[in-house]
Design an enzyme around this catalytic site. Structure first.
Site, PDB file in Angstrom:
ATOM      1  N   ASP A   1      48.941 199.514  95.884  1.00 48.97           N
ATOM      2  CA  ASP A   1      47.930 200.523  96.246  1.00 48.97           C
ATOM      3  C   ASP A   1      46.525 200.160  95.778  1.00 48.97           C
ATOM      4  O   ASP A   1      45.678 201.041  95.586  1.00 48.97           O
ATOM      5  CB  ASP A   1      48.322 201.905  95.694  1.00 48.97           C
ATOM      6  CG  ASP A   1      49.460 202.536  96.487  1.00 48.97           C
ATOM      7  OD1 ASP A   1      49.744 202.066  97.604  1.00 48.97           O
ATOM      8  OD2 ASP A   1      50.060 203.497  95.985  1.00 48.97           O
TER       9      ASP A   1
ATOM     10  N   HIS B   1      60.244 179.784  79.498  1.00 45.11           N
ATOM     11  CA  HIS B   1      59.616 179.684  80.824  1.00 45.11           C
ATOM     12  C   HIS B   1      58.153 180.099  80.778  1.00 45.11           C
ATOM     13  O   HIS B   1      57.477 180.144  81.795  1.00 45.11           O
ATOM     14  CB  HIS B   1      60.386 180.556  81.824  1.00 45.11           C
ATOM     15  CG  HIS B   1      60.089 180.253  83.254  1.00 45.11           C
ATOM     16  ND1 HIS B   1      59.339 181.088  84.055  1.00 45.11           N
ATOM     17  CD2 HIS B   1      60.422 179.200  84.025  1.00 45.11           C
ATOM     18  CE1 HIS B   1      59.232 180.566  85.258  1.00 45.11           C
ATOM     19  NE2 HIS B   1      59.879 179.418  85.276  1.00 45.11           N
TER      20      HIS B   1
ATOM     21  N   HIS C   1      53.542 178.709  93.838  1.00 40.23           N
ATOM     22  CA  HIS C   1      54.219 178.958  92.563  1.00 40.23           C
ATOM     23  C   HIS C   1      53.712 180.235  91.900  1.00 40.23           C
ATOM     24  O   HIS C   1      54.092 180.554  90.785  1.00 40.23           O
ATOM     25  CB  HIS C   1      53.984 177.743  91.650  1.00 40.23           C
ATOM     26  CG  HIS C   1      54.895 177.663  90.478  1.00 40.23           C
ATOM     27  ND1 HIS C   1      54.438 177.661  89.178  1.00 40.23           N
ATOM     28  CD2 HIS C   1      56.243 177.579  90.391  1.00 40.23           C
ATOM     29  CE1 HIS C   1      55.465 177.579  88.339  1.00 40.23           C
ATOM     30  NE2 HIS C   1      56.573 177.523  89.043  1.00 40.23           N
TER      31      HIS C   1
ATOM     32  N   ASP D   1      41.745 180.550  69.031  1.00 43.28           N
ATOM     33  CA  ASP D   1      40.904 181.215  68.033  1.00 43.28           C
ATOM     34  C   ASP D   1      41.110 182.729  67.979  1.00 43.28           C
ATOM     35  O   ASP D   1      40.209 183.476  67.589  1.00 43.28           O
ATOM     36  CB  ASP D   1      39.423 180.911  68.288  1.00 43.28           C
ATOM     37  CG  ASP D   1      39.052 179.486  67.905  1.00 43.28           C
ATOM     38  OD1 ASP D   1      39.870 178.822  67.229  1.00 43.28           O
ATOM     39  OD2 ASP D   1      37.952 179.031  68.281  1.00 43.28           O
TER      40      ASP D   1
ATOM     41  N   LYS E   1      53.077 184.170  90.852  1.00 47.14           N
ATOM     42  CA  LYS E   1      53.890 185.378  90.670  1.00 47.14           C
ATOM     43  C   LYS E   1      52.931 186.552  90.523  1.00 47.14           C
ATOM     44  O   LYS E   1      52.408 186.811  89.429  1.00 47.14           O
ATOM     45  CB  LYS E   1      54.791 185.280  89.436  1.00 47.14           C
ATOM     46  CG  LYS E   1      55.923 184.249  89.560  1.00 47.14           C
ATOM     47  CD  LYS E   1      55.518 182.894  89.082  1.00 47.14           C
ATOM     48  CE  LYS E   1      56.695 181.922  89.103  1.00 47.14           C
ATOM     49  NZ  LYS E   1      56.280 180.561  88.720  1.00 47.14           N
TER      50      LYS E   1
ATOM     51  N   LYS F   1      54.080 180.329  80.211  1.00 52.81           N
ATOM     52  CA  LYS F   1      52.918 179.476  80.490  1.00 52.81           C
ATOM     53  C   LYS F   1      51.698 180.226  79.980  1.00 52.81           C
ATOM     54  O   LYS F   1      50.947 180.831  80.746  1.00 52.81           O
ATOM     55  CB  LYS F   1      52.835 179.185  81.987  1.00 52.81           C
ATOM     56  CG  LYS F   1      54.008 178.329  82.494  1.00 52.81           C
ATOM     57  CD  LYS F   1      54.293 178.549  83.951  1.00 52.81           C
ATOM     58  CE  LYS F   1      55.095 179.797  84.181  1.00 52.81           C
ATOM     59  NZ  LYS F   1      56.517 179.653  83.857  1.00 52.81           N
TER      60      LYS F   1
END
Length: 385
Positions: free
Chosen positions: A119, A292, A112, A299, A114, A294
């Site tokens: 380089d 979508h 899952h 603080d 991404k 996450k």
């Protein structure tokens, strides 16, 4: 959890409108080697633009290595994989989906993450798949999500993790141990002042690293915890950590999906609303588009951006990757984006709102909650969580 590393420059990218142009520019500037991992690689305008950039890079001699999940990338295998291969892009599929109907546990162990590294000099980490921000028949506003662009010493563990997984999938797919030396090692010289850690979840040594990073931050929070999460179905430890924080006077804010592309999970999450509301945890549902993201801010100093939801599928089964950042400026930028989303695109739910909902809707949430718990138990993950 991985150690914090100083000397980084990290740029917050909100939504695909900021992420995809930055990713495409990096690909077009590549001279030696590209690694890219994604759960979904859609054959839409965005997917075709990124695929074209990867193809251009491969044709000018750049080593391009693309890893796509076999479940999330089912259409990619059918529609785009061959063309990328013809351009000279090396493509691997993580756990290719061969059977439409299967209850085998390993089917839930998805890739899952991404991620991208170009380089050895610039990396991208976040929750944004290679897919258009806008659904053709969906909301008029773009999907709400985040990624970060990274330069500096944190490139070391990010590139090492991607290189390791590429070699692992090569062995699993071809039964060939390819040493595959890095053509462009990570550039480790300091370029900024941000301290950050790269945190992964896998099924071996890093099973709980992402969850533990969240729990440690929540446990030490003194003023505020803000979490935005697409699929939010926390286990007992996580729920208790949020309640403990609220009970000691910490302001706990949850920004969750109002519009859902997976109604079962959304309804299951809503079954937890009374539990949180009774402990004065503030709940916001985002209705402007599909949420979508996450991400979290604690603080105004600690922040995380990545691919991991706070649900059993991410925290117990999938390969995930987050960046945890300790920097007041970065955390302030992310917090402002979440504050704006709560103010402009979301509706706050209060205890009285839940009790006013039709009984049928509350019953549907309870039923969805039980079904999700059953699915987790059938998969063999529910006994301790």
């Amino acid at each position: 959890m991985s150690a914090f590393i100083g000397g980084n420059q990290i740029t917050l990218l909100e939504n695909g409108a900021a992420y995809f142009p930055a990713l495409e520019r990096a690909i077009d500037a590549a001279q030696c080697e590209i690694f890219l991992e994604t759960y979904i690689f859609e054959n839409d305008a965005t997917g075709r633009a990124i695929a074209a950039a990867l193809g251009r890079a491969a044709r000018r001699g750049v080593a391009v290595r693309v890893l796509v999940d076999g479940f999330g990338g089912r259409s990619f295998v059918r529609e785009q994989m061959a063309a990328l291969g013809d351009d000279g892009v090396a493509v691997m599929i993580y756990r290719r989906e061969l059977r439409v109907f299967s209850l085998r546990r390993h089917r839930l162990r998805r890739m899952h993450r991404k991620l991208a590294v170009v380089d050895g000099a610039v990396a991208f980490v976040g929750g944004i798949n290679i897919i258009d921000d806008l659904y053709p028949e969906g909301p008029v506003n773009p999907r709400f999500d985040y990624a970060v662009r990274i330069e500096g010493p944190l490139l070391g563990p990010i590139l090492q993790s991607m290189h390791h997984l590429w070699r692992l999938v090569t062995w699993a797919s071809m039964r060939r141990r390819d040493p595959l030396p890095l053509l462009a090692p990570a550039r480790m010289e300091p370029v900024g002042e941000v301290r950050a850690a790269f945190v992964i979840r896998d099924n071996l040594r890093h099973r709980r690293d992402i969850e533990d990073a969240y729990l440690a931050a929540v446990a030490t929070a003194r003023r505020e915890v803000v979490i935005a999460c697409a699929y939010f179905f926390p286990g007992r430890r996580f729920r208790q950590a949020l309640i403990d924080a609220a009970d000691r006077g910490v302001r706990v804010i949850l920004l969750l999906q109002g519009l859902s592309d997976h109604p079962m999970q959304s309804y299951a999450t809503r079954a937890l609303y009374p539990f949180f509301l009774e402990h004065d945890i503030r709940l916001f549902e985002y209705h402007q588009s599909y949420l979508h993201a996450k991400v979290a801010v604690v603080d105004g100093m600690w922040a995380t951006v990545g691919s991991s939801n706070i649900d059993p599928f991410s925290l117990l089964m999938a390969r995930e990757a987050n960046v945890v950042i300790e920097d007041r400026v970065f955390a302030g930028q992310l917090r402002e984006g979440l504050r704006r989303a709560c103010t402009v695109g979301a509706k706050e739910l209060r205890r009285k709102d839940w009790h006013r909902l039709p009984r049928l809707r509350r019953a549907a949430s309870w039923l969805a909650y039980q079904l999700v718990r059953l699915a987790i138990g059938v998969a063999g993950y529910g006994r301790k969580h």
